[in-house]
Design an enzyme around this catalytic site. Structure first.
Site, PDB file in Angstrom:
ATOM      1  N   ASN A   8      -4.335 -13.293  -4.492  1.00  0.00           N
ATOM      2  CA  ASN A   8      -5.239 -14.518  -4.940  1.00  0.00           C
ATOM      3  C   ASN A   8      -4.669 -15.760  -4.164  1.00  0.00           C
ATOM      4  O   ASN A   8      -3.396 -15.914  -4.384  1.00  0.00           O
ATOM      5  CB  ASN A   8      -5.061 -14.695  -6.394  1.00  0.00           C
ATOM      6  CG  ASN A   8      -5.823 -16.126  -6.581  1.00  0.00           C
ATOM      7  OD1 ASN A   8      -6.554 -16.614  -5.652  1.00  0.00           O
ATOM      8  ND2 ASN A   8      -5.655 -16.631  -7.856  1.00  0.00           N
ATOM      9  N   LYS A  10      -5.898 -18.662  -3.679  1.00  0.00           N
ATOM     10  CA  LYS A  10      -5.952 -20.023  -4.105  1.00  0.00           C
ATOM     11  C   LYS A  10      -6.279 -20.742  -3.017  1.00  0.00           C
ATOM     12  O   LYS A  10      -6.906 -20.404  -1.960  1.00  0.00           O
ATOM     13  CB  LYS A  10      -4.524 -20.665  -4.711  1.00  0.00           C
ATOM     14  CG  LYS A  10      -4.344 -19.356  -6.035  1.00  0.00           C
ATOM     15  CD  LYS A  10      -3.016 -19.828  -6.898  1.00  0.00           C
ATOM     16  CE  LYS A  10      -2.855 -19.021  -7.938  1.00  0.00           C
ATOM     17  NZ  LYS A  10      -1.949 -19.287  -8.975  1.00  0.00           N
ATOM     18  N   HIS A  89     -10.714 -17.847 -13.619  1.00  0.00           N
ATOM     19  CA  HIS A  89      -9.171 -18.217 -13.410  1.00  0.00           C
ATOM     20  C   HIS A  89      -8.703 -19.200 -14.595  1.00  0.00           C
ATOM     21  O   HIS A  89      -9.507 -20.088 -14.385  1.00  0.00           O
ATOM     22  CB  HIS A  89      -8.790 -18.344 -11.856  1.00  0.00           C
ATOM     23  CG  HIS A  89      -7.423 -18.197 -11.736  1.00  0.00           C
ATOM     24  ND1 HIS A  89      -6.734 -19.299 -11.993  1.00  0.00           N
ATOM     25  CD2 HIS A  89      -6.691 -17.218 -11.302  1.00  0.00           C
ATOM     26  CE1 HIS A  89      -5.125 -18.996 -11.618  1.00  0.00           C
ATOM     27  NE2 HIS A  89      -5.300 -17.506 -11.356  1.00  0.00           N
ATOM     28  N   GLU A  91      -6.751 -21.718 -13.699  1.00  0.00           N
ATOM     29  CA  GLU A  91      -6.583 -22.793 -13.021  1.00  0.00           C
ATOM     30  C   GLU A  91      -8.048 -23.590 -13.085  1.00  0.00           C
ATOM     31  O   GLU A  91      -8.056 -24.700 -13.389  1.00  0.00           O
ATOM     32  CB  GLU A  91      -6.174 -22.667 -11.503  1.00  0.00           C
ATOM     33  CG  GLU A  91      -4.596 -22.529 -11.641  1.00  0.00           C
ATOM     34  CD  GLU A  91      -4.004 -21.787 -10.464  1.00  0.00           C
ATOM     35  OE1 GLU A  91      -4.617 -21.414  -9.463  1.00  0.00           O
ATOM     36  OE2 GLU A  91      -2.755 -21.357 -10.818  1.00  0.00           O
ATOM     37  N   GLU A 163      -3.959 -12.746 -17.480  1.00  0.00           N
ATOM     38  CA  GLU A 163      -2.820 -13.658 -16.663  1.00  0.00           C
ATOM     39  C   GLU A 163      -2.333 -14.686 -17.761  1.00  0.00           C
ATOM     40  O   GLU A 163      -2.896 -15.830 -18.136  1.00  0.00           O
ATOM     41  CB  GLU A 163      -3.618 -14.410 -15.450  1.00  0.00           C
ATOM     42  CG  GLU A 163      -4.127 -13.326 -14.438  1.00  0.00           C
ATOM     43  CD  GLU A 163      -4.047 -14.315 -13.098  1.00  0.00           C
ATOM     44  OE1 GLU A 163      -3.568 -13.633 -12.193  1.00  0.00           O
ATOM     45  OE2 GLU A 163      -4.872 -15.080 -12.813  1.00  0.00           O
ATOM     46  N   GLY A 169       2.490 -19.067 -11.714  1.00  0.00           N
ATOM     47  CA  GLY A 169       3.269 -20.016 -11.063  1.00  0.00           C
ATOM     48  C   GLY A 169       4.532 -20.242 -11.495  1.00  0.00           C
ATOM     49  O   GLY A 169       5.258 -21.341 -11.020  1.00  0.00           O
ATOM     50  N   SER A 199       3.252 -14.405 -11.837  1.00  0.00           N
ATOM     51  CA  SER A 199       4.688 -14.510 -11.184  1.00  0.00           C
ATOM     52  C   SER A 199       5.060 -12.989 -10.828  1.00  0.00           C
ATOM     53  O   SER A 199       6.016 -12.631 -11.196  1.00  0.00           O
ATOM     54  CB  SER A 199       5.843 -15.027 -12.192  1.00  0.00           C
ATOM     55  OG  SER A 199       5.411 -16.358 -12.327  1.00  0.00           O
TER      56      SER A 199
HETATM   57  P1  PGA Z   1       1.372 -16.430  -9.263  1.00  0.00           P
HETATM   58  O1  PGA Z   1      -0.251 -16.655  -9.519  1.00  0.00           O
HETATM   59  O2  PGA Z   1       1.516 -15.034  -8.665  1.00  0.00           O
HETATM   60  O3  PGA Z   1       1.675 -17.251  -8.182  1.00  0.00           O
HETATM   61  O4  PGA Z   1       1.805 -16.567 -10.611  1.00  0.00           O
HETATM   62  C1  PGA Z   1      -1.007 -15.673 -10.030  1.00  0.00           C
HETATM   63  C2  PGA Z   1      -2.450 -16.059 -10.199  1.00  0.00           C
HETATM   64  O5  PGA Z   1      -2.781 -17.230 -10.591  1.00  0.00           O
HETATM   65  O6  PGA Z   1      -3.709 -15.195 -10.107  1.00  0.00           O
END
Ligand code: PGA
Length: 239
Positions: A8, A10, A89, A91, A163, A169, A199
């Site tokens: 991903n 982003k 997602h 976010e 998630e 993150g 993560s």
């Molecule tokens: P991350 O993000 O691996 O940076 O924690 C995962 C995601 O948001 O899909």
């Protein structure tokens, strides 16, 4: 079942040239299921790559078309070459205010137009501490999949990504036992492949991918470097 590796990216700020260079140095996934969800501007550049890595979008609108400045439609994603999209997602849920209801509209749109998708679900730290994890996940799933049959979801190749918001993150991946409890709960209600995200790094990748309840991983930050992502591709089991 084949394990699934999805990057991903982003809002990664890779230029088209950087994205193509990234693909150029990756090992071939051969028959492994490897996908990258990219910013809209990179879809057309990357789709149809010779490595056969599936390219997807990270969001789309629930309406087929309309006056929604800055949004993108399902048809446009498909036209650019996306063959899947990430929906819901965290976010977008938490930073951009997407509700379960809005996400349900997107799911319906994807189903109507035949675009496969990864539905993201997950609890915040506060919800976990209040003991609400399973309720939150159930309501996110029930709302998104309202009125859809198991058959429809399977035919479309729908995936679920668990998630936990607190793990994204943060550098603090959830424990395998925590993940498996949630995945088993999800699979009991919706027997679809369930990926873990939050993560994931090269260090914890192998342990995660080997757990029988974890059907794959959705990798954010650690997927941006071609060397690391390339090693993940190599470590992904064949079948
Ligand atoms: P991350 O993000 O691996 O940076 O924690 C995962 C995601 O948001 O899909």
């Amino acid at each position: 079942m084949k394990k699934i590796l999805i990057a991903n990216w982003k809002m990664c700020n890779k230029s088209a040239a950087e994205a193509l260079n990234f693909l150029n140095v990756l090992p071939s996934p051969q028959k492994k299921d490897v996908r990258i969800a990219v910013p809209f501007t990179l879809i057309r550049e990357m789709a149809g790559n010779s490595l056969k890595i599936r390219i997807g979008g990270q969001n789309m609108h629930s309406y087929a078309e309309g006056a929604f400045t800055g949004e993108i439609s399902c048809m446009q994603l498909c036209d650019a070459g996306a063959d899947f999209v990430i929906l819901g997602h965290s976010e977008r849920r938490h930073l951009l205010g997407e509700t379960n209801e809005f996400i349900q509209g997107k799911v319906e749109r994807a189903v109507v137009e035949g675009l496969s998708f990864v539905l993201c679900v997950g609890e915040t730290l506060e919800e976990r501490e209040l003991g609400e994890t399973f309720d939150i996940i159930q309501s996110q799933l029930d709302s998104a999949f309202e009125d859809l049959s198991e058959e429809q979801l399977k035919t479309l190749g729908v995936l679920i990504a668990y998630e936990p918001v607190w793990a994204i993150g943060s550098g603090k991946s959830a424990e395998i036992s925590q993940i498996c409890k949630v995945h088993d709960f999800i699979k009991e209600k919706y027997p679809l492949p369930v990926l873990y995200g939050g993560s994931v790094t090269l260090e914890n990748f192998e342990k995660l991918i080997q757990a029988s309840s974890i059907d794959g991983v959705l990798v954010g930050g650690a997927s941006l470097g071609a060397a690391t992502f390339g090693q993940m591709i190599q470590l992904l089991p064949e079948g």
